[in-house]
Motif scaffolding. Structure first.
Motif, short mmCIF file in Angstrom:
data_model
loop_
_atom_site.label_atom_id
_atom_site.label_comp_id
_atom_site.label_asym_id
_atom_site.label_seq_id
_atom_site.Cartn_x
_atom_site.Cartn_y
_atom_site.Cartn_z
N ASP A 45 1.71 3.54 15.06
CA ASP A 45 2.76 3.00 14.26
C ASP A 45 3.09 3.66 12.50
O ASP A 45 1.75 2.88 11.41
CB ASP A 45 2.50 1.39 14.75
N GLN A 46 3.56 4.67 12.32
CA GLN A 46 3.65 4.76 11.18
C GLN A 46 4.46 3.82 9.86
O GLN A 46 3.46 3.49 8.78
CB GLN A 46 4.89 5.71 11.05
N LYS A 47 4.90 2.89 11.03
CA LYS A 47 5.62 1.46 9.43
C LYS A 47 4.42 1.12 9.32
O LYS A 47 4.23 0.42 8.05
CB LYS A 47 6.57 1.58 9.66
N ARG A 48 3.96 0.45 10.17
CA ARG A 48 2.97 -0.17 9.55
C ARG A 48 1.22 -0.05 9.45
O ARG A 48 0.74 -0.21 8.41
CB ARG A 48 2.43 -1.11 11.63
N GLU A 49 1.32 1.50 8.99
CA GLU A 49 -0.11 1.71 8.13
C GLU A 49 0.46 1.82 6.67
O GLU A 49 -0.31 1.54 5.84
CB GLU A 49 0.21 3.27 9.24
N GLN A 50 1.74 2.27 6.84
CA GLN A 50 2.18 2.30 5.41
C GLN A 50 1.96 0.89 4.74
O GLN A 50 1.66 1.02 3.59
CB GLN A 50 3.75 2.99 5.41
N GLN A 51 2.48 -0.01 5.42
CA GLN A 51 2.83 -1.77 5.21
C GLN A 51 0.97 -1.64 4.83
O GLN A 51 0.93 -3.07 4.03
CB GLN A 51 2.83 -2.32 6.29
N VAL A 52 -0.29 -1.32 5.80
CA VAL A 52 -1.32 -1.65 5.33
C VAL A 52 -2.34 -0.96 4.27
O VAL A 52 -2.88 -1.94 3.31
CB VAL A 52 -2.38 -0.93 7.18
N ILE A 53 -1.35 -0.16 4.01
CA ILE A 53 -1.83 0.39 2.88
C ILE A 53 -1.06 -0.32 1.45
O ILE A 53 -2.06 -1.11 1.06
CB ILE A 53 -1.57 2.11 2.87
N GLU A 54 -0.04 -0.36 1.89
CA GLU A 54 0.93 -1.79 0.60
C GLU A 54 0.13 -2.50 -0.03
O GLU A 54 -0.29 -2.69 -0.71
CB GLU A 54 1.91 -1.01 0.40
#
Ligand code: ISJ
Length: 88
Positions: A45-54
Motif C-alpha cells: 500500500d504505497q499511500k500508507r507507506e508514504q504516510q508512515v514515512i511522513e
C-alpha cells in the motif's frame, strides 16, 4: 569503564527495547495480513507507506539523521512485506 564500553552498554539496552517493539509491530502486521487476506487486498500500500514515512520523520529532530531514518523505515516496511508474503 571507557567511552566505548559505556556507549555499547547503552546500545545494547536500546537494541533490547527495539527488539521488543519490533515484535509488537510484527504482531500488528499479522493482524493487517489476516484482514488483507479476508478482504482480498494487496500487501503493498504505497499511500500508507508514504504516510508512515511522513508521520514518523516529524519525530526526528536531528536533520542529519532524517535520510537514515527514512532508509530504516523503508527497510522495516520491506521486512514487514516479506513477512506478510510468507503468510499468503
Ligand atoms: C502493514 C501494512 O502492509 C505494508 C507494510 C507497511 C508497514 O509495514 O508499515 C505499510 C504498508 C504496506 O505496504 C499495511 O498495509 O498497513
Amino acid at each position: 569503564m571507557n567511552k566505548l564500553e559505556k556507549a555499547r552498554i547503552n546500545i545494547d539496552l536500546i537494541d533490547q527495547e527495539m527488539a521488543k517493539l519490533f515484535e509488537k509491530r510484527m504482531q500488528e502486521v499479522n493482524e493487517v495480513i489476516a484482514y488483507k487476506m479476508e478482504q482480498g487486498l494487496p500487501i503493498f500500500d504505497q499511500k500508507r507507506e508514504q504516510q508512515v514515512i511522513e508521520k514518523n520523520l516529524k519525530y526526528i529532530n536531528n536533520n542529519e539523521l532524517k535520510p537514515y531514518y527514512e532508509a530504516f523505515l523503508n527497510a522495516l516496511m520491506g521486512i514487514s512485506k516479506e513477512y506478510q508474503s510468507k503468510k499468503i
